[in-house]
Design a protein around this motif. Structure first.
Motif, PDB file in Angstrom:
ATOM      1  N   ARG A 181     -64.723  -9.758   5.331  1.00 14.77           N
ATOM      2  CA  ARG A 181     -63.465  -9.804   6.074  1.00 14.77           C
ATOM      3  C   ARG A 181     -63.637  -9.309   7.505  1.00 14.77           C
ATOM      4  O   ARG A 181     -62.835  -9.658   8.389  1.00 14.77           O
ATOM      5  CB  ARG A 181     -62.394  -8.980   5.353  1.00 14.77           C
ATOM      6  N   GLN A 284     -55.649   3.327   5.937  1.00 11.09           N
ATOM      7  CA  GLN A 284     -56.823   2.650   5.377  1.00 11.09           C
ATOM      8  C   GLN A 284     -58.112   3.384   5.769  1.00 11.09           C
ATOM      9  O   GLN A 284     -59.026   2.814   6.367  1.00 11.09           O
ATOM     10  CB  GLN A 284     -56.872   1.198   5.852  1.00 11.09           C
ATOM     11  N   ASP A 330     -55.276  -7.296   4.211  1.00 12.40           N
ATOM     12  CA  ASP A 330     -54.967  -8.572   3.571  1.00 12.40           C
ATOM     13  C   ASP A 330     -53.857  -8.377   2.542  1.00 12.40           C
ATOM     14  O   ASP A 330     -53.424  -7.248   2.258  1.00 12.40           O
ATOM     15  CB  ASP A 330     -56.207  -9.216   2.939  1.00 12.40           C
ATOM     16  N   ALA A 331     -53.408  -9.479   1.963  1.00  9.57           N
ATOM     17  CA  ALA A 331     -52.278  -9.424   1.037  1.00  9.57           C
ATOM     18  C   ALA A 331     -52.615  -8.660  -0.233  1.00  9.57           C
ATOM     19  O   ALA A 331     -51.755  -7.973  -0.801  1.00  9.57           O
ATOM     20  CB  ALA A 331     -51.826 -10.842   0.692  1.00  9.57           C
ATOM     21  N   GLY A 332     -53.846  -8.764  -0.701  1.00  8.22           N
ATOM     22  CA  GLY A 332     -54.226  -8.038  -1.911  1.00  8.22           C
ATOM     23  C   GLY A 332     -54.098  -6.544  -1.742  1.00  8.22           C
ATOM     24  O   GLY A 332     -53.577  -5.843  -2.628  1.00  8.22           O
ATOM     25  N   GLN A 333     -54.547  -6.033  -0.602  1.00 11.60           N
ATOM     26  CA  GLN A 333     -54.439  -4.603  -0.348  1.00 11.60           C
ATOM     27  C   GLN A 333     -52.984  -4.194  -0.149  1.00 11.60           C
ATOM     28  O   GLN A 333     -52.536  -3.154  -0.653  1.00 11.60           O
ATOM     29  CB  GLN A 333     -55.271  -4.228   0.881  1.00 11.60           C
ATOM     30  N   ARG A 334     -52.217  -5.019   0.558  1.00 11.48           N
ATOM     31  CA  ARG A 334     -50.790  -4.710   0.734  1.00 11.48           C
ATOM     32  C   ARG A 334     -50.071  -4.631  -0.606  1.00 11.48           C
ATOM     33  O   ARG A 334     -49.263  -3.720  -0.843  1.00 11.48           O
ATOM     34  CB  ARG A 334     -50.140  -5.787   1.593  1.00 11.48           C
ATOM     35  N   ASP A 335     -50.364  -5.578  -1.487  1.00 14.39           N
ATOM     36  CA  ASP A 335     -49.682  -5.596  -2.779  1.00 14.39           C
ATOM     37  C   ASP A 335     -50.059  -4.397  -3.634  1.00 14.39           C
ATOM     38  O   ASP A 335     -49.231  -3.882  -4.400  1.00 14.39           O
ATOM     39  CB  ASP A 335     -49.991  -6.903  -3.514  1.00 14.39           C
ATOM     40  N   LYS A 336     -51.295  -3.940  -3.504  1.00 17.06           N
ATOM     41  CA  LYS A 336     -51.696  -2.733  -4.232  1.00 17.06           C
ATOM     42  C   LYS A 336     -50.892  -1.529  -3.737  1.00 17.06           C
ATOM     43  O   LYS A 336     -50.383  -0.726  -4.534  1.00 17.06           O
ATOM     44  CB  LYS A 336     -53.187  -2.478  -4.046  1.00 17.06           C
ATOM     45  N   LEU A 360     -47.916  -8.568   6.435  1.00 20.53           N
ATOM     46  CA  LEU A 360     -48.916  -7.517   6.212  1.00 20.53           C
ATOM     47  C   LEU A 360     -48.583  -6.210   6.935  1.00 20.53           C
ATOM     48  O   LEU A 360     -49.402  -5.284   6.949  1.00 20.53           O
ATOM     49  CB  LEU A 360     -50.297  -7.999   6.657  1.00 20.53           C
TER      50      LEU A 360
END
Length: 485
Positions: A181, A284, A330-336, A360
């Motif tokens: 990334r 982060q 990214d969206a995966g980290q945001r959703d977590k 994001l």
């Protein structure tokens, strides 16, 4: 020279020359806009195999050059980071979602890592030992050979160069696998800098890739040392694999660091400190303040003032407006992150600020009324979330701060610095800051955590020598020894 012209490196990897990689290509996406910045190549196991073999072949001649030659390359690299700071900064803002101040800090630290590494090249290589026999007995530090570096997305330049620079300065070659990334800031910029600095071909390889490439690097027999920075679950896998192959793995992993605010703390000063610890770079960072432990006499006011500070912070695109927080990667980290927040509120925590996002961009969040069962308190969130919990006595503060599987960084705020040091001595941690928050880094300081945060200080200062060299015992007699056989 345009250091980061994508026509030079786009879709490729670095092995002393730019070449296609076996895993094909993917887009490099700007998290703030979703736009495509460039293309990166993706490395697979065949690429790692070729690079490890080439790095092993190139390393002995590099170890044999004078320390002045190695130091000169490192100094030139440091100068180049400074010379191209604005160009690198722009990529850090757009590729990694840095605000400009963090981007400036990353470039500054990258240059300092190179200058400090240059000084390592001339450090005394060993020591004379006492011996009972008629001989000279001494130790010598020798390069390990090839160092495999696996680095993450969150501070891509710092977390790559802090291993690459000292490993090269001490006579090793390096195979670097940056997060796909952030392949430019975590890898390509380093390749371009060292190419321009005159590093001989074959000593540095840059292979952006996913898990397959990392696994191949850990398993390769020509790579005796792995320097890994990333999550604790991934670090456990790396450590287990390295153990099977009988090689050293230096692991700098996750954290859930505590900021302990004692009853004599000055809230006018501490709120800024606390907000920085939890919200800098959208939380982060492995050292992020994940648990605010506040004396009960200050608790309600602390929550109120920290929530007001969170609400006042501007979240947005750091390349196009002046903001305090940029995007989540990214969206995966945001959703977590959002999942942990919503789970915590559903379990009884009070949402004092934030808890929302637009695409994001996640609002800085403050949670009150948390306890051991609160997900965002008990786990590493890796997002801009500040859970706040009261304590009544110093003994309770020590128990709460120590009650974590992690042990990376610790902050203590008090008007009595000696009291803070005494408290810190009772809490397991790799790093402690009295009258400061938990996010600090310097090229000259040893860095690392204990327990689930890693395998101790493996970066910075003398820790680099321990990490990237082996100790060889040597004896010399004036004539051949004789024995009663």
């Amino acid at each position: 020279m345009d250091l980061l012209d994508s026509t030079v490196w786009g879709g490729r990897g670095w092995a002393g020359h730019w070449q296609p990689l076996s895993g094909g290509e993917i887009d490099i996406v700007e998290p703030a806009t979703g736009g495509v910045l460039a293309r990166t190549g993706l490395a697979g196991a065949p690429d790692v195999d070729r690079s490890a073999e080439a790095a092993a072949a190139a390393q002995p001649s590099w170890a044999a050059v004078t320390f002045q030659e190695r130091a000169a390359v490192l100094r030139r690299a440091g100068d180049l980071f400074q010379e191209h700071a604005e160009e690198i900064k722009d990529w850090l803002v757009r590729e990694a979602g840095n605000i400009p101040g963090k981007a400036d800090f990353e470039v500054h630290v990258a240059a300092q890592e190179c200058y400090e590494a240059a000084a390592l090249a001339s450090r005394p290589p060993g020591q004379i030992l006492a011996t009972e026999a008629p001989r000279l007995s001494y130790t010598r530090r020798v390069p390990v050979g090839v160092v495999g570096v696996i680095s993450p997305f969150n501070a891509p330049l710092i977390l790559s160069i802090r291993s690459v620079a000292p490993a090269l300065a001490l006579g090793n070659s390096v195979v670097l696998k940056p997060d796909p990334r952030t392949p430019v800031c975590g890898g390509y910029v380093i390749a371009r800098v060292f190419e321009a600095a005159g590093l001989p071909a074959g000593l540095l390889h840059v292979l952006p890739g996913a898990a397959e490439a990392g696994q191949a690097l850990v398993a390769h027999p020509k790579v005796p040392v792995i320097s890994f920075t990333g999550s604790t679950p991934a670090g456990r896998s790396v450590g287990e694999a390295a153990g099977r192959h009988l090689k050293r793995a230096h692991l700098e992993l996750g954290g859930n660091s505590a900021l302990v605010v004692l009853p004599d703390a000055d809230l006018d000063a501490v709120i800024s400190t606390a907000a920085w610890g939890s919200f800098f770079h959208q939380g982060q960072i492995c050292m992020t303040t994940g648990r605010h432990l506040v004396h009960e006499s200050l608790y309600e006011e602390y929550v109120e003032r920290l929530a007001a500070k969170a609400d006042s912070l501007v979240v947005g695109d750091p390349a196009r407006e002046q903001v305090h927080l940029g995007p989540i990667i990214d969206a995966g980290q945001r959703d977590k992150i959002h999942g942990l927040v919503t789970e915590s509120v559903a379990a009884g925590a009070r949402l004092a600020a934030g808890g929302t996002h637009q695409e994001l961009f996640y609002r800085p969040t403050v949670l009150a009324g948390v306890d051991d069962r609160t997900a965002a308190y008990a786990q590493e969130v890796f997002g801009p979330v500040a859970p706040v919990r009261p304590f009544a006595t110093e003994e309770e503060a020590v128990a709460l701060a120590a009650d974590s599987e992690y042990g990376l960084s610790l902050g203590i705020v008090t008007r009595d610095a000696a009291r803070g040091l005494d408290l810190a001595a009772r809490i397991p941690t790799g790093i402690v800051h009295v009258n400061d928050q938990t996010v600090n880094d310097e090229a000259v300081a040893p860095f690392g955590g204990v327990a689930a945060s890693g395998t101790g200080s493996r970066f910075g200062g003398d820790a680099n020598i321990e990490a990237f060299t082996d100790t060889r015992w040597t004896t010399v007699r004036s004539s051949a020894a004789t024995y009663p056989f």
